[in-house]
Design a protein around this motif. Structure first.
Motif, PDB file in Angstrom:
ATOM      1  N   PHE A 124       0.828  -1.199   0.000  1.00 31.95           N
ATOM      2  CA  PHE A 124       0.000   0.000   0.000  1.00 31.95           C
ATOM      3  C   PHE A 124       0.868   1.257   0.000  1.00 31.95           C
ATOM      4  CE2 PHE A 124      -1.973   3.391   2.509  1.00 31.95           C
ATOM      5  CZ  PHE A 124      -3.069   3.673   1.705  1.00 31.95           C
ATOM      6  N   PHE A 125       1.869   1.291   0.850  1.00 36.42           N
ATOM      7  CA  PHE A 125       2.727   2.465   0.916  1.00 36.42           C
ATOM      8  C   PHE A 125       3.606   2.604  -0.324  1.00 36.42           C
ATOM      9  CE2 PHE A 125       1.759   2.374   5.506  1.00 36.42           C
ATOM     10  CZ  PHE A 125       1.318   3.680   5.619  1.00 36.42           C
ATOM     11  N   ALA A 181       2.687  11.459 -10.276  1.00 38.19           N
ATOM     12  CA  ALA A 181       1.367  12.097 -10.261  1.00 38.19           C
ATOM     13  C   ALA A 181       1.105  12.931 -11.508  1.00 38.19           C
ATOM     14  CB  ALA A 181       1.211  12.947  -9.011  1.00 38.19           C
ATOM     15  N   ASP A 182       2.095  13.663 -11.971  1.00 39.45           N
ATOM     16  CA  ASP A 182       1.869  14.516 -13.142  1.00 39.45           C
ATOM     17  C   ASP A 182       1.700  13.710 -14.419  1.00 39.45           C
ATOM     18  OD1 ASP A 182       4.544  13.772 -12.916  1.00 39.45           O
ATOM     19  OD2 ASP A 182       5.237  15.499 -14.061  1.00 39.45           O
ATOM     20  N   ARG A 183       2.343  12.555 -14.527  1.00 49.68           N
ATOM     21  CA  ARG A 183       2.242  11.741 -15.743  1.00 49.68           C
ATOM     22  C   ARG A 183       0.981  10.899 -15.788  1.00 49.68           C
ATOM     23  NH1 ARG A 183       8.119   9.016 -16.029  1.00 49.68           N
ATOM     24  NH2 ARG A 183       9.244  10.819 -15.315  1.00 49.68           N
ATOM     25  N   ILE A 184       0.497  10.466 -14.633  1.00 49.43           N
ATOM     26  CA  ILE A 184      -0.633   9.539 -14.620  1.00 49.43           C
ATOM     27  C   ILE A 184      -1.953  10.215 -14.286  1.00 49.43           C
ATOM     28  CG2 ILE A 184       0.825   7.574 -14.055  1.00 49.43           C
ATOM     29  CD1 ILE A 184      -0.211   7.809 -11.158  1.00 49.43           C
ATOM     30  N   ALA A 185      -1.954  11.515 -14.172  1.00 50.53           N
ATOM     31  CA  ALA A 185      -3.186  12.235 -13.866  1.00 50.53           C
ATOM     32  C   ALA A 185      -4.177  12.081 -15.017  1.00 50.53           C
ATOM     33  CB  ALA A 185      -2.885  13.706 -13.616  1.00 50.53           C
ATOM     34  N   PRO A 186      -5.453  11.948 -14.719  1.00 43.63           N
ATOM     35  CA  PRO A 186      -6.445  11.821 -15.789  1.00 43.63           C
ATOM     36  C   PRO A 186      -6.422  12.990 -16.768  1.00 43.63           C
ATOM     37  CG  PRO A 186      -7.427  11.224 -13.687  1.00 43.63           C
ATOM     38  CD  PRO A 186      -6.055  11.763 -13.394  1.00 43.63           C
ATOM     39  N   ALA A 187      -6.150  14.184 -16.287  1.00 46.66           N
ATOM     40  CA  ALA A 187      -6.107  15.349 -17.180  1.00 46.66           C
ATOM     41  C   ALA A 187      -4.960  15.233 -18.183  1.00 46.66           C
ATOM     42  CB  ALA A 187      -5.968  16.627 -16.368  1.00 46.66           C
ATOM     43  N   THR A 188      -3.829  14.718 -17.746  1.00 41.43           N
ATOM     44  CA  THR A 188      -2.681  14.546 -18.642  1.00 41.43           C
ATOM     45  C   THR A 188      -2.979  13.496 -19.705  1.00 41.43           C
ATOM     46  OG1 THR A 188      -1.196  15.098 -16.827  1.00 41.43           O
ATOM     47  CG2 THR A 188      -0.220  14.004 -18.730  1.00 41.43           C
ATOM     48  N   ILE A 189      -3.546  12.375 -19.279  1.00 40.02           N
ATOM     49  CA  ILE A 189      -3.893  11.313 -20.222  1.00 40.02           C
ATOM     50  C   ILE A 189      -4.947  11.814 -21.204  1.00 40.02           C
ATOM     51  CG2 ILE A 189      -4.823   8.976 -20.438  1.00 40.02           C
ATOM     52  CD1 ILE A 189      -2.085   9.006 -19.097  1.00 40.02           C
ATOM     53  N   ARG A 190      -5.924  12.562 -20.720  1.00 36.03           N
ATOM     54  CA  ARG A 190      -6.970  13.117 -21.583  1.00 36.03           C
ATOM     55  C   ARG A 190      -6.366  14.066 -22.610  1.00 36.03           C
ATOM     56  NH1 ARG A 190      -9.653  15.654 -18.014  1.00 36.03           N
ATOM     57  NH2 ARG A 190     -10.872  13.873 -17.318  1.00 36.03           N
ATOM     58  N   GLU A 207       4.574   5.660  -5.335  1.00 36.41           N
ATOM     59  CA  GLU A 207       4.611   5.709  -6.798  1.00 36.41           C
ATOM     60  C   GLU A 207       3.581   6.684  -7.347  1.00 36.41           C
ATOM     61  OE1 GLU A 207       4.213   1.707  -8.182  1.00 36.41           O
ATOM     62  OE2 GLU A 207       6.340   1.304  -7.936  1.00 36.41           O
ATOM     63  N   ARG A 208       2.405   6.711  -6.743  1.00 31.39           N
ATOM     64  CA  ARG A 208       1.391   7.669  -7.185  1.00 31.39           C
ATOM     65  C   ARG A 208       1.877   9.100  -7.014  1.00 31.39           C
ATOM     66  NH1 ARG A 208      -3.774   5.965  -8.362  1.00 31.39           N
ATOM     67  NH2 ARG A 208      -4.174   3.822  -7.802  1.00 31.39           N
ATOM     68  N   LYS A 209       2.551   9.359  -5.929  1.00 29.57           N
ATOM     69  CA  LYS A 209       3.061  10.704  -5.685  1.00 29.57           C
ATOM     70  C   LYS A 209       4.197  11.038  -6.654  1.00 29.57           C
ATOM     71  CE  LYS A 209       3.494  13.534  -1.726  1.00 29.57           C
ATOM     72  NZ  LYS A 209       3.412  13.589  -0.311  1.00 29.57           N
ATOM     73  N   LYS A 210       5.062  10.060  -6.902  1.00 34.00           N
ATOM     74  CA  LYS A 210       6.221  10.271  -7.771  1.00 34.00           C
ATOM     75  C   LYS A 210       5.808  10.551  -9.214  1.00 34.00           C
ATOM     76  CE  LYS A 210      10.463   7.926  -9.216  1.00 34.00           C
ATOM     77  NZ  LYS A 210      11.245   6.688  -9.097  1.00 34.00           N
TER      78      LYS A 210
END
Length: 111
Positions: free
Chosen positions: A8-9, A19-28, A14-17
């Protein structure tokens, strides 16, 4: 039990690291850009120079991706999956840019 807490941690880090690449807005944003690049490739290319089947498949996949990004299920995807999706979108973008750039001009006359 400790392995689940550790996992979990790790996922949280990884989500924090990424975050800018995997954000829904970036993918969209990438999906919309790829969709417009495919339209440009179809308009500027000829049947012989551009594989239209691949471009149509990319268009269809971008439409599906835009639908998926707007759903809550997208946020539940793992960091690794969304990162792979981001990298795949970047590769497709490079392919489309290259195919548009290498398309010969429709006429020999300068405009």
């Amino acid at each position: 039990m400790f392995t689940r807490i550790k996992a979990f941690f790790k996922e949280l880090r990884e989500r924090k690291k990424y975050a800018d690449r995997i954000a829904p807005a970036t993918i969209r944003r990438l999906a919309v850009e790829l969709r417009s690049l495919t339209e440009l490739a179809v308009r500027t290319g000829s049947q012989q120079t551009i594989p239209f089947e691949r471009i149509q498949r990319i268009q269809m996949e971008m439409d599906q991706l835009l639908d998926l990004v707007n759903k809550p299920e997208f946020i539940r995807l793992s960091v690794q999956r969304r990162l792979e999706l981001h990298n795949s979108l970047l590769q497709s973008r490079e392919y489309l840019i290259e195919s548009v750039q290498t398309t010969p001009a429709p006429t020999d006359r300068l405009q």
